[in-house]
Design a protein around this motif. Structure first.
Motif, PDB file in Angstrom:
ATOM      1  N   ASP A 140     -13.616   9.502  -4.329  1.00  0.00           N
ATOM      2  CA  ASP A 140     -12.728   9.866  -5.444  1.00  0.00           C
ATOM      3  C   ASP A 140     -11.792   8.510  -5.700  1.00  0.00           C
ATOM      4  OD1 ASP A 140     -14.078  12.293  -5.877  1.00  0.00           O
ATOM      5  OD2 ASP A 140     -12.511  13.352  -4.735  1.00  0.00           O
ATOM      6  N   VAL A 141     -11.291   8.246  -4.651  1.00  0.00           N
ATOM      7  CA  VAL A 141     -10.386   6.967  -4.723  1.00  0.00           C
ATOM      8  C   VAL A 141     -11.031   5.916  -5.374  1.00  0.00           C
ATOM      9  CG1 VAL A 141      -8.940   5.486  -3.537  1.00  0.00           C
ATOM     10  CG2 VAL A 141      -8.791   7.787  -2.968  1.00  0.00           C
ATOM     11  N   ARG A 142     -12.182   5.504  -5.023  1.00  0.00           N
ATOM     12  CA  ARG A 142     -12.862   4.347  -5.555  1.00  0.00           C
ATOM     13  C   ARG A 142     -13.217   4.753  -7.220  1.00  0.00           C
ATOM     14  NH1 ARG A 142     -18.146   1.579  -3.144  1.00  0.00           N
ATOM     15  NH2 ARG A 142     -18.526  -0.115  -4.838  1.00  0.00           N
ATOM     16  N   GLN A 190       1.129   6.066  -4.337  1.00  0.00           N
ATOM     17  CA  GLN A 190       1.815   7.403  -4.115  1.00  0.00           C
ATOM     18  C   GLN A 190       1.745   8.022  -5.445  1.00  0.00           C
ATOM     19  OE1 GLN A 190       6.030   6.891  -3.073  1.00  0.00           O
ATOM     20  NE2 GLN A 190       6.179   9.123  -2.829  1.00  0.00           N
ATOM     21  N   LYS A 191       2.057   7.434  -6.447  1.00  0.00           N
ATOM     22  CA  LYS A 191       1.867   8.186  -7.779  1.00  0.00           C
ATOM     23  C   LYS A 191       0.617   8.534  -8.153  1.00  0.00           C
ATOM     24  CE  LYS A 191       5.784   5.773 -10.195  1.00  0.00           C
ATOM     25  NZ  LYS A 191       6.126   4.738 -11.218  1.00  0.00           N
ATOM     26  N   LEU A 192      -0.381   7.769  -7.790  1.00  0.00           N
ATOM     27  CA  LEU A 192      -1.914   8.110  -8.043  1.00  0.00           C
ATOM     28  C   LEU A 192      -2.491   9.225  -7.121  1.00  0.00           C
ATOM     29  CD1 LEU A 192      -3.332   4.703  -8.685  1.00  0.00           C
ATOM     30  CD2 LEU A 192      -2.779   6.309 -10.652  1.00  0.00           C
ATOM     31  N   PHE A 193      -2.019   9.066  -5.968  1.00  0.00           N
ATOM     32  CA  PHE A 193      -2.837   9.895  -4.997  1.00  0.00           C
ATOM     33  C   PHE A 193      -1.975  11.082  -3.962  1.00  0.00           C
ATOM     34  CE2 PHE A 193      -5.389   5.940  -5.695  1.00  0.00           C
ATOM     35  CZ  PHE A 193      -6.540   6.481  -6.555  1.00  0.00           C
ATOM     36  N   GLU A 194      -0.870  10.805  -4.161  1.00  0.00           N
ATOM     37  CA  GLU A 194      -0.178  11.705  -3.420  1.00  0.00           C
ATOM     38  C   GLU A 194      -0.227  13.303  -3.369  1.00  0.00           C
ATOM     39  OE1 GLU A 194       4.183  11.432  -0.844  1.00  0.00           O
ATOM     40  OE2 GLU A 194       4.404  11.767  -3.168  1.00  0.00           O
ATOM     41  N   GLY A 195      -0.499  13.801  -2.657  1.00  0.00           N
ATOM     42  CA  GLY A 195      -0.887  15.390  -2.694  1.00  0.00           C
ATOM     43  C   GLY A 195      -2.550  15.680  -3.004  1.00  0.00           C
ATOM     44  N   GLU A 196      -3.070  14.339  -3.428  1.00  0.00           N
ATOM     45  CA  GLU A 196      -4.410  14.703  -3.935  1.00  0.00           C
ATOM     46  C   GLU A 196      -5.284  14.546  -2.436  1.00  0.00           C
ATOM     47  OE1 GLU A 196      -5.463  15.431  -6.940  1.00  0.00           O
ATOM     48  OE2 GLU A 196      -3.324  15.583  -7.448  1.00  0.00           O
ATOM     49  N   LEU A 197      -4.771  13.730  -1.540  1.00  0.00           N
ATOM     50  CA  LEU A 197      -5.627  13.375  -0.386  1.00  0.00           C
ATOM     51  C   LEU A 197      -5.057  14.130   0.770  1.00  0.00           C
ATOM     52  CD1 LEU A 197      -5.722   9.515  -1.369  1.00  0.00           C
ATOM     53  CD2 LEU A 197      -7.538  11.259  -1.751  1.00  0.00           C
ATOM     54  N   ALA A 237      -3.775  13.613   4.484  1.00  0.00           N
ATOM     55  CA  ALA A 237      -2.745  12.611   5.060  1.00  0.00           C
ATOM     56  C   ALA A 237      -3.349  11.648   5.667  1.00  0.00           C
ATOM     57  CB  ALA A 237      -2.080  13.574   6.165  1.00  0.00           C
ATOM     58  N   ASN A 238      -4.576  11.716   6.113  1.00  0.00           N
ATOM     59  CA  ASN A 238      -5.288  10.508   7.177  1.00  0.00           C
ATOM     60  C   ASN A 238      -5.622   9.504   6.093  1.00  0.00           C
ATOM     61  OD1 ASN A 238      -4.758  11.090   9.862  1.00  0.00           O
ATOM     62  ND2 ASN A 238      -6.497  12.419  10.129  1.00  0.00           N
ATOM     63  N   VAL A 239      -6.579  10.196   4.870  1.00  0.00           N
ATOM     64  CA  VAL A 239      -6.777   9.038   4.149  1.00  0.00           C
ATOM     65  C   VAL A 239      -5.611   8.669   3.259  1.00  0.00           C
ATOM     66  CG1 VAL A 239      -8.461   8.839   1.801  1.00  0.00           C
ATOM     67  CG2 VAL A 239      -9.181  10.314   3.862  1.00  0.00           C
ATOM     68  N   TYR A 240      -4.628   9.264   2.777  1.00  0.00           N
ATOM     69  CA  TYR A 240      -3.445   8.737   2.094  1.00  0.00           C
ATOM     70  C   TYR A 240      -2.859   7.581   2.951  1.00  0.00           C
ATOM     71  CZ  TYR A 240       0.977   8.594   0.019  1.00  0.00           C
ATOM     72  OH  TYR A 240       2.021   8.036  -0.719  1.00  0.00           O
ATOM     73  N   ASN A 241      -2.736   7.972   4.350  1.00  0.00           N
ATOM     74  CA  ASN A 241      -1.947   6.999   5.147  1.00  0.00           C
ATOM     75  C   ASN A 241      -3.110   5.970   5.685  1.00  0.00           C
ATOM     76  OD1 ASN A 241       0.177   8.573   5.604  1.00  0.00           O
ATOM     77  ND2 ASN A 241      -0.663   9.594   7.470  1.00  0.00           N
ATOM     78  N   PHE A 242      -4.366   6.009   5.285  1.00  0.00           N
ATOM     79  CA  PHE A 242      -5.070   4.969   5.381  1.00  0.00           C
ATOM     80  C   PHE A 242      -5.143   3.965   4.338  1.00  0.00           C
ATOM     81  CE2 PHE A 242      -9.523   3.175   4.690  1.00  0.00           C
ATOM     82  CZ  PHE A 242      -9.543   2.507   5.934  1.00  0.00           C
ATOM     83  N   LEU A 243      -4.925   4.272   3.061  1.00  0.00           N
ATOM     84  CA  LEU A 243      -4.595   3.600   2.054  1.00  0.00           C
ATOM     85  C   LEU A 243      -3.224   2.723   2.184  1.00  0.00           C
ATOM     86  CD1 LEU A 243      -5.782   6.191  -0.934  1.00  0.00           C
ATOM     87  CD2 LEU A 243      -6.816   3.924  -0.246  1.00  0.00           C
ATOM     88  N   MET A 244      -2.446   3.528   2.679  1.00  0.00           N
ATOM     89  CA  MET A 244      -1.055   2.781   2.648  1.00  0.00           C
ATOM     90  C   MET A 244      -1.097   1.748   3.789  1.00  0.00           C
ATOM     91  SD  MET A 244       0.780   3.806   0.832  1.00  0.00           S
ATOM     92  CE  MET A 244       1.680   5.376  -0.131  1.00  0.00           C
ATOM     93  N   LEU A 245      -1.964   1.906   4.744  1.00  0.00           N
ATOM     94  CA  LEU A 245      -2.154   0.879   6.094  1.00  0.00           C
ATOM     95  C   LEU A 245      -2.772  -0.469   5.281  1.00  0.00           C
ATOM     96  CD1 LEU A 245      -2.416   0.231   8.958  1.00  0.00           C
ATOM     97  CD2 LEU A 245      -4.572   1.102   9.035  1.00  0.00           C
ATOM     98  N   GLU A 282     -15.410   1.261   1.475  1.00  0.00           N
ATOM     99  CA  GLU A 282     -15.900   2.717   1.176  1.00  0.00           C
ATOM    100  C   GLU A 282     -17.410   2.474   1.239  1.00  0.00           C
ATOM    101  OE1 GLU A 282     -17.630   5.800  -1.276  1.00  0.00           O
ATOM    102  OE2 GLU A 282     -17.542   3.801  -1.924  1.00  0.00           O
ATOM    103  N   ASP A 283     -18.021   1.310   1.017  1.00  0.00           N
ATOM    104  CA  ASP A 283     -19.504   1.335   1.010  1.00  0.00           C
ATOM    105  C   ASP A 283     -19.839   1.506   2.373  1.00  0.00           C
ATOM    106  OD1 ASP A 283     -20.024   0.949  -1.587  1.00  0.00           O
ATOM    107  OD2 ASP A 283     -19.812  -1.152  -1.737  1.00  0.00           O
ATOM    108  N   SER A 284     -19.257   0.683   3.414  1.00  0.00           N
ATOM    109  CA  SER A 284     -19.633   0.863   4.833  1.00  0.00           C
ATOM    110  C   SER A 284     -19.254   2.215   5.447  1.00  0.00           C
ATOM    111  CB  SER A 284     -18.540  -0.293   5.367  1.00  0.00           C
ATOM    112  OG  SER A 284     -18.881  -0.427   6.705  1.00  0.00           O
ATOM    113  N   TYR A 285     -18.207   2.693   4.938  1.00  0.00           N
ATOM    114  CA  TYR A 285     -17.837   4.218   5.307  1.00  0.00           C
ATOM    115  C   TYR A 285     -19.004   5.123   4.850  1.00  0.00           C
ATOM    116  CZ  TYR A 285     -16.107   8.830   6.202  1.00  0.00           C
ATOM    117  OH  TYR A 285     -16.070  10.057   6.770  1.00  0.00           O
ATOM    118  N   ARG A 286     -19.669   4.862   3.679  1.00  0.00           N
ATOM    119  CA  ARG A 286     -20.790   5.893   3.317  1.00  0.00           C
ATOM    120  C   ARG A 286     -22.095   5.468   4.184  1.00  0.00           C
ATOM    121  NH1 ARG A 286     -22.389   3.804  -1.338  1.00  0.00           N
ATOM    122  NH2 ARG A 286     -20.201   3.870  -2.207  1.00  0.00           N
TER     123      ARG A 286
END
Length: 180
Positions: A33-35, A63-70, A72-80, A94-98
């Motif tokens: 979804d993020v992708r 934060q504006k795009l995804f906070e509250g939509e994801l 906590a771990n995926v959101y924090n992963f994006l921040m990392l 994302e390709d590798s994760y899939r």
């Protein structure tokens, strides 16, 4: 090459977290979804990938795009990824994760190429035959290529099954030339 190795390390990290929490599918869906969300706004992708943009500004956009939509771990992963200046690798991550997730769940991805669009019944038939052959669950990615004239070409990993008219004609041509 280095970028692919980095992407693999980050995808493995989020994969292991998802596996521990038994949320492979959920995290995969969120990452996809993020992708797709970023793909609909090319300016956002360019902004996040720009090394001259400050980390704080990138985090504010995430934060504006995804906070509250994801989760906590995926959101924090994006921040990392933003903190480590690796957000530009997100598509590869994302390709590798899939790939890791599909492998862990016993799912094979089959690229199916036909000359014309296939209907639901044909899709189901192809899927059922491939699942019977491989003994695994199969997800299809459908493609069209008029150059194959007719039939179907299936690619699963490094295996290629060519049942196309163009493939048969090429085989016949080679056989005829070999006999001369």
């Amino acid at each position: 090459m280095l970028n692919l190795q980095l992407a693999r390390k980050y995808s493995t990290a989020i994969f292991e977290i998802a596996q521990e929490e038994d949320k492979l599918v959920e995290y995969g869906r969120e990452l996809a979804d993020v992708r797709s969300g970023l793909a609909t706004v090319p300016a956002a992708t360019a902004f996040l990938s720009n090394p001259q943009v400050e980390t704080k500004a990138k985090k504010e956009l995430i934060q504006k795009l995804f906070e509250g939509e994801l989760s906590a771990n995926v959101y924090n992963f994006l921040m990392l990824l933003v903190d480590k200046r690796r957000i530009a690798l997100f598509e590869a991550i994302e390709d590798s994760y899939r790939e890791l997730s599909n492998e862990a769940r016993g799912i094979l991805i089959a690229d199916v190429t036909t000359a014309a669009p296939v209907d639901e019944a044909q899709t189901s038939s192809i899927k059922a035959k491939l699942e019977k052959i491989t003994g695994k669950q199969v997800e299809l990615r459908l493609h069209e290529d008029k150059d194959i004239i007719g039939g179907v070409v299936v690619k699963i990993g490094d295996r290629r099954i060519d049942g196309s008219v163009a493939g048969r004609l090429e085989s016949l041509r080679k056989e005829l030339l070999a006999n001369n």
